[in-house]
Design an enzyme around this catalytic site. Sequence first.
Site, PDB file in Angstrom:
ATOM      1  N   ASP A 190      -7.838  -4.898   8.323  1.00 43.85           N
ATOM      2  CA  ASP A 190      -8.357  -5.224   7.053  1.00 43.85           C
ATOM      3  C   ASP A 190      -8.594  -5.926   8.678  1.00 43.85           C
ATOM      4  O   ASP A 190      -9.864  -6.907   8.483  1.00 43.85           O
ATOM      5  CB  ASP A 190      -6.915  -5.930   6.326  1.00 43.85           C
ATOM      6  CG  ASP A 190      -6.861  -5.353   5.556  1.00 43.85           C
ATOM      7  OD1 ASP A 190      -7.959  -4.456   4.944  1.00 43.85           O
ATOM      8  OD2 ASP A 190      -5.687  -5.206   5.012  1.00 43.85           O
TER       9      ASP A 190
ATOM     10  N   GLU B 156      -5.611 -11.193   8.405  1.00 40.46           N
ATOM     11  CA  GLU B 156      -6.594 -10.249   8.425  1.00 40.46           C
ATOM     12  C   GLU B 156      -6.920 -10.134   7.744  1.00 40.46           C
ATOM     13  O   GLU B 156      -8.315  -9.071   7.487  1.00 40.46           O
ATOM     14  CB  GLU B 156      -5.257  -8.902   7.639  1.00 40.46           C
ATOM     15  CG  GLU B 156      -4.565  -9.701   6.636  1.00 40.46           C
ATOM     16  CD  GLU B 156      -3.976  -8.533   5.773  1.00 40.46           C
ATOM     17  OE1 GLU B 156      -3.942  -7.380   5.997  1.00 40.46           O
ATOM     18  OE2 GLU B 156      -3.188  -8.637   4.942  1.00 40.46           O
TER      19      GLU B 156
ATOM     20  N   ARG C  33       6.926  -5.535   3.390  1.00 39.03           N
ATOM     21  CA  ARG C  33       6.229  -5.945   3.211  1.00 39.03           C
ATOM     22  C   ARG C  33       5.665  -6.182   1.351  1.00 39.03           C
ATOM     23  O   ARG C  33       5.566  -5.032   1.332  1.00 39.03           O
ATOM     24  CB  ARG C  33       5.070  -5.144   3.731  1.00 39.03           C
ATOM     25  CG  ARG C  33       3.187  -6.079   3.881  1.00 39.03           C
ATOM     26  CD  ARG C  33       2.358  -4.980   3.277  1.00 39.03           C
ATOM     27  NE  ARG C  33       1.677  -4.177   3.387  1.00 39.03           N
ATOM     28  CZ  ARG C  33       1.007  -4.212   3.988  1.00 39.03           C
ATOM     29  NH1 ARG C  33      -0.087  -4.982   4.688  1.00 39.03           N
ATOM     30  NH2 ARG C  33       0.256  -2.181   4.490  1.00 39.03           N
TER      31      ARG C  33
ATOM     32  N   HIS D 185       0.310  -1.247   0.066  1.00 40.56           N
ATOM     33  CA  HIS D 185      -0.195   0.343  -0.159  1.00 40.56           C
ATOM     34  C   HIS D 185       0.711   1.637  -0.109  1.00 40.56           C
ATOM     35  O   HIS D 185       0.192   2.137   0.224  1.00 40.56           O
ATOM     36  CB  HIS D 185      -1.042   0.117   1.187  1.00 40.56           C
ATOM     37  CG  HIS D 185      -2.051  -1.020   1.242  1.00 40.56           C
ATOM     38  ND1 HIS D 185      -2.871  -1.311   0.649  1.00 40.56           N
ATOM     39  CD2 HIS D 185      -2.143  -1.881   1.810  1.00 40.56           C
ATOM     40  CE1 HIS D 185      -3.697  -2.938   0.885  1.00 40.56           C
ATOM     41  NE2 HIS D 185      -3.520  -2.925   1.713  1.00 40.56           N
TER      42      HIS D 185
END
Length: 267
Positions: A176, A150, A75, A49
């Site tokens: 999430d 998540e 990530r 993200h």
Amino acid sequence: MPDPRCTDFATRIRARERVLGYWVTLDSPVSTERIARTGYDYVCLDLQHGLLGYPGLLAGLTAIDAAGQAVGMVRVEANDPTYIGKALDAGAGGVIVPLIDDAAQAAAAVAAAKYPPVGRRSYGPMRSALRVGPVPADSNATTLVFAMIETPAGLAHVAEICATPGLDGVYVGPSDLCIAVGGRFPNDPAVAEEFEAALVTVREAAEAAGIAAGIHTASGAQAGQRLAEGYTFATVSSDLVHLEQAAADHLATANATAPVAASTSGY
């Protein structure tokens, strides 16, 4: 030989020691380097993200290493051998893999991060050879793999995920996960009880399996709270969030401050 920082960090994670990290979303190597000098144990670059591409990933990991203190983590965009391999080849000490639903997916993430005969990572350590070492066995022993919990399926199968051979830990994505337990949006107070129960489920599953339990948090205070509750590592907020918060706080302070009489001394 592997960088002692990576080896020591992996040892601490696997021993379930208290570890703190920071989250980077901006493609800004200079600020990333400064953050990596502040004392955090790791700095994680967000390729899922965040606002970084591959050049930003490479520059960010180089900046973290230049600071000489924290270990660079990534990530990755998805549970895909290409994304995982490129992050590790660029010099990441480990990967956080999003949206893991079951043990089979966790096993695939581990396989993508480890060289044969343990896994199926392709050999080409363009930059990681400088830090983790060019010998596959050394890399396998040092590289960390975390599965994000998540999703509803991930939460339902968290015990099996935690038992995956070679997995070093699980990592909660709170936004999430809140939605996964029925929240209409992250931090929805209507599901606060269900969310807290889910956090207990995750950390207890990790503890039972003897692996690390990590979580993303909104502040240092919240990170301390989750560590006190039993999580073994926590990430504090992010660079973009703190940049906005600091600017807004200074603006509010300046607007609330009474005018000061001009000096007559000329200084």
